[in-house]
Motif scaffolding. Structure first.
Motif, PDB file in Angstrom:
ATOM      1  N   ALA A 267       0.810  -1.218   0.000  1.00  0.00           N
ATOM      2  CA  ALA A 267       0.000   0.000   0.000  1.00  0.00           C
ATOM      3  C   ALA A 267       0.845   1.270   0.000  1.00  0.00           C
ATOM      4  CB  ALA A 267      -0.944  -0.007   1.202  1.00  0.00           C
ATOM      5  N   GLY A 268       1.815   1.347  -0.924  1.00  0.00           N
ATOM      6  CA  GLY A 268       2.637   2.539  -1.041  1.00  0.00           C
ATOM      7  C   GLY A 268       3.724   2.657   0.007  1.00  0.00           C
ATOM      8  N   GLN A 269       3.942   1.603   0.762  1.00  0.00           N
ATOM      9  CA  GLN A 269       4.973   1.632   1.794  1.00  0.00           C
ATOM     10  C   GLN A 269       5.997   0.519   1.564  1.00  0.00           C
ATOM     11  OE1 GLN A 269       3.406   1.510   5.775  1.00  0.00           O
ATOM     12  NE2 GLN A 269       1.966   3.192   5.419  1.00  0.00           N
ATOM     13  N   VAL A 270       7.212   0.780   2.045  1.00  0.00           N
ATOM     14  CA  VAL A 270       8.233  -0.249   2.171  1.00  0.00           C
ATOM     15  C   VAL A 270       8.271  -0.651   3.638  1.00  0.00           C
ATOM     16  CG1 VAL A 270      10.675  -0.804   1.917  1.00  0.00           C
ATOM     17  CG2 VAL A 270       9.578   0.741   0.293  1.00  0.00           C
ATOM     18  N   LEU A 291       8.063   6.559   8.214  1.00  0.00           N
ATOM     19  CA  LEU A 291       6.777   6.888   8.825  1.00  0.00           C
ATOM     20  C   LEU A 291       6.689   6.402  10.266  1.00  0.00           C
ATOM     21  CD1 LEU A 291       4.481   5.850   5.827  1.00  0.00           C
ATOM     22  CD2 LEU A 291       5.273   8.165   6.414  1.00  0.00           C
ATOM     23  N   ALA A 292       7.269   5.235  10.549  1.00  0.00           N
ATOM     24  CA  ALA A 292       7.154   4.677  11.903  1.00  0.00           C
ATOM     25  C   ALA A 292       8.203   3.598  12.105  1.00  0.00           C
ATOM     26  CB  ALA A 292       5.761   4.093  12.116  1.00  0.00           C
ATOM     27  N   ARG A 293       8.535   3.373  13.376  1.00  0.00           N
ATOM     28  CA  ARG A 293       9.406   2.270  13.784  1.00  0.00           C
ATOM     29  C   ARG A 293       8.681   1.497  14.873  1.00  0.00           C
ATOM     30  NH1 ARG A 293      14.829   2.143  12.763  1.00  0.00           N
ATOM     31  NH2 ARG A 293      15.163   1.026  14.706  1.00  0.00           N
ATOM     32  N   VAL A 294       8.694   0.172  14.779  1.00  0.00           N
ATOM     33  CA  VAL A 294       8.057  -0.683  15.777  1.00  0.00           C
ATOM     34  C   VAL A 294       9.104  -1.648  16.329  1.00  0.00           C
ATOM     35  CG1 VAL A 294       6.250  -2.379  16.230  1.00  0.00           C
ATOM     36  CG2 VAL A 294       5.854  -0.552  14.559  1.00  0.00           C
ATOM     37  N   PRO A 295       9.414  -1.600  17.635  1.00  0.00           N
ATOM     38  CA  PRO A 295      10.379  -2.547  18.216  1.00  0.00           C
ATOM     39  C   PRO A 295       9.888  -3.981  18.072  1.00  0.00           C
ATOM     40  CG  PRO A 295       9.935  -0.719  19.706  1.00  0.00           C
ATOM     41  CD  PRO A 295       8.916  -0.624  18.621  1.00  0.00           C
ATOM     42  N   THR A 296      10.829  -4.902  17.818  1.00  0.00           N
ATOM     43  CA  THR A 296      10.464  -6.305  17.604  1.00  0.00           C
ATOM     44  C   THR A 296      11.190  -7.275  18.510  1.00  0.00           C
ATOM     45  OG1 THR A 296      12.199  -6.550  15.940  1.00  0.00           O
ATOM     46  CG2 THR A 296       9.999  -5.907  15.157  1.00  0.00           C
ATOM     47  N   GLY A 297      12.247  -6.854  19.187  1.00  0.00           N
ATOM     48  CA  GLY A 297      13.153  -7.799  19.810  1.00  0.00           C
ATOM     49  C   GLY A 297      14.341  -8.023  18.896  1.00  0.00           C
ATOM     50  N   PRO A 298      15.333  -8.813  19.361  1.00  0.00           N
ATOM     51  CA  PRO A 298      16.612  -8.890  18.659  1.00  0.00           C
ATOM     52  C   PRO A 298      16.554  -9.620  17.323  1.00  0.00           C
ATOM     53  CG  PRO A 298      16.584 -10.380  20.542  1.00  0.00           C
ATOM     54  CD  PRO A 298      15.353  -9.549  20.641  1.00  0.00           C
ATOM     55  N   ALA A 299      17.239  -9.036  16.336  1.00  0.00           N
ATOM     56  CA  ALA A 299      17.532  -9.652  15.040  1.00  0.00           C
ATOM     57  C   ALA A 299      16.305 -10.016  14.221  1.00  0.00           C
ATOM     58  CB  ALA A 299      18.431 -10.871  15.234  1.00  0.00           C
ATOM     59  N   PRO A 300      15.445  -9.060  13.913  1.00  0.00           N
ATOM     60  CA  PRO A 300      14.382  -9.356  12.947  1.00  0.00           C
ATOM     61  C   PRO A 300      14.984  -9.581  11.560  1.00  0.00           C
ATOM     62  CG  PRO A 300      14.480  -6.995  13.370  1.00  0.00           C
ATOM     63  CD  PRO A 300      15.443  -7.646  14.321  1.00  0.00           C
ATOM     64  N   HIS A 301      14.458 -10.558  10.857  1.00  0.00           N
ATOM     65  CA  HIS A 301      14.964 -10.855   9.520  1.00  0.00           C
ATOM     66  C   HIS A 301      13.889 -10.549   8.473  1.00  0.00           C
ATOM     67  CE1 HIS A 301      19.072 -12.395   9.987  1.00  0.00           C
ATOM     68  NE2 HIS A 301      18.677 -12.873  11.155  1.00  0.00           N
ATOM     69  N   HIS A 302      13.324 -11.554   7.843  1.00  0.00           N
ATOM     70  CA  HIS A 302      12.396 -11.286   6.748  1.00  0.00           C
ATOM     71  C   HIS A 302      11.022 -10.850   7.254  1.00  0.00           C
ATOM     72  CE1 HIS A 302      14.675 -12.733   3.174  1.00  0.00           C
ATOM     73  NE2 HIS A 302      15.377 -13.341   4.107  1.00  0.00           N
ATOM     74  N   VAL A 303      10.321 -10.116   6.383  1.00  0.00           N
ATOM     75  CA  VAL A 303       8.972  -9.637   6.675  1.00  0.00           C
ATOM     76  C   VAL A 303       8.046 -10.042   5.526  1.00  0.00           C
ATOM     77  CG1 VAL A 303       9.666  -7.694   8.128  1.00  0.00           C
ATOM     78  CG2 VAL A 303       9.563  -7.391   5.650  1.00  0.00           C
ATOM     79  N   ALA A 304       6.757 -10.171   5.842  1.00  0.00           N
ATOM     80  CA  ALA A 304       5.738 -10.476   4.840  1.00  0.00           C
ATOM     81  C   ALA A 304       4.458  -9.770   5.247  1.00  0.00           C
ATOM     82  CB  ALA A 304       5.518 -11.988   4.728  1.00  0.00           C
ATOM     83  N   VAL A 305       3.539  -9.642   4.297  1.00  0.00           N
ATOM     84  CA  VAL A 305       2.301  -8.914   4.536  1.00  0.00           C
ATOM     85  C   VAL A 305       1.118  -9.850   4.337  1.00  0.00           C
ATOM     86  CG1 VAL A 305       0.831  -7.029   3.746  1.00  0.00           C
ATOM     87  CG2 VAL A 305       3.298  -6.696   3.887  1.00  0.00           C
ATOM     88  N   ALA A 306       0.188  -9.810   5.292  1.00  0.00           N
ATOM     89  CA  ALA A 306      -1.072 -10.553   5.204  1.00  0.00           C
ATOM     90  C   ALA A 306      -2.198  -9.544   5.379  1.00  0.00           C
ATOM     91  CB  ALA A 306      -1.139 -11.633   6.278  1.00  0.00           C
TER      92      ALA A 306
END
Length: 346
Positions: A267-270, A291-306
């Motif tokens: 939706a127009g975002q990376v 636009l925003a940063r969301v903490p995840t815990g250590p070493a986030p790798h790949h991301v996907a969208v649902a």
């Protein structure tokens, strides 16, 4: 194996490959020799335990490569829960889905194996051997071929889908790392270890199209949904690089944290994982603005969208974290060493 040891192993493999190239006097110049195409061979289909069917309310299936558990976790939702687990060869790493959602493929670099899975019933259909540390995979848009980056072998390998028969081997004289195929199916791009250049080939017949200099140290790679731009992350750098797909020249750079590793578009975002900053970063892809940063815990790798949910494989916690548009994050324990995640419709 803890993250530091996994990272050391990965960097060692890359160092060995780069060192071998230097000793051999490789210059990184574009390969103009014709591709080598061995006779097609079919991989033996592999039986797997029957999967648990998704209940009617499961809109999506996420497949998560668990690098330290030697499994692929199949997660359904929302709400997100584990449906089943698939044992795969040691160290499952990168994972991709065909555009029609029929098949998922996962690499096991240390085992020289790629596993092809039927997404609908989470059933392993073939496990072809791909010599040379197969690191990344990418399906052609029609889903008939699966390209593999054989990093240690310095080759691109094309497999037929779903039987895994080897259709083509393409020598590069460089070590391919991550792959992306343009939405129109006309170009295959690969980042190269230890190089600021990227390889561009035809995914149809492996014709060499270019080896443009992008600069930096390209790591991951992805086309925008319209195919107009190609985005890159860079090793040991906060920088993302944006290139024109048509001119193959850099058009923009931006900093996106400490060391962004992987990303996707929505939706127009990376949506980028800041591996060094333990966060997911949302970026306006047109304005090149965070636009925003969301903490995840250590070493986030790949991301996907649902849908409007971002799923991130958080390697350091063993969790798949779901982030909604408000930034609320809900973690799900999935197993040791989640590295990659891909989503198909349930």
């Amino acid at each position: 194996m803890d993250m530091a040891r996994r990272e050391a192993r990965r960097r060692h493999v890359i160092a060995v490959v780069v060192g071998a190239l230097m000793i051999a006097g490789c210059t990184g110049a574009e390969d103009t020799s014709p591709p080598v195409s061995p006779p097609p061979t079919a991989a033996t289909p592999v039986a797997s335990p029957p999967a648990q069917p998704s209940p009617p309310d499961a809109a999506y299936r996420a497949f998560v490569a668990l690098e330290s558990a030697d499994e692929v976790a199949v997660v359904i939702g929302p709400p997100w829960r584990i449906a089943t687990r698939l044992p795969v060869p040691v160290g499952p790493h990168n994972i991709a889905a065909s555009a029609d959602g029929r098949y998922v493929a996962v690499t096991s670099p240390a085992a020289d194996v790629v596993t092809i899975v039927s997404a609908a019933d989470a059933r392993i259909v073939s496990q072809p051997r791909v010599d040379g540390f197969p690191h990344d995979v990418a399906f052609t848009p029609d889903g008939t071929l699966l390209w593999v980056a054989a990093e240690g072998g310095e080759n691109l390998v094309a497999l037929s889908v779903p039987d895994g028969g080897q259709a083509r081997v393409v020598p590069l004289n460089a070590a391919p790392h991550d792959l992306a195929i343009s939405p129109d199916g006309q170009e295959l791009w690969a980042t190269l270890d230890g190089s600021s250049a990227v390889e561009v080939r035809s995914p149809l017949d492996a014709t060499s199209l270019a080896r443009p200099e992008i600069g930096g140290a390209p790591h991951d790679i992805a086309f925008t949904p319209d195919g107009g731009e190609v985005w890159f992350s860079n090793w040991s750098s906060p920088q993302l690089t944006v290139a024109s797909a048509s001119s193959r020249r850099v058009v923009a750079t931006l900093d996106a944290g400490t060391e962004p590793h992987h990303f996707t578009f929505s939706a127009g975002q990376v949506i980028a994982s800041d591996n060094g900053g333990d966060a997911v970063v949302r970026i306006d892809s047109a304005a090149r603005r965070i636009l925003a940063r969301v903490p995840t815990g250590p070493a986030p790798h790949h991301v996907a969208v649902a849908g409007d949910i971002v799923l991130v494989a958080v390697n350091g916690t063993g969790e798949l974290t779901a982030i909604d548009p408000s930034g609320a994050a809900v973690p799900l324990a999935v197993g040791a060493g989640p590295h990659d995640v891909v989503v198909v419709r349930g």
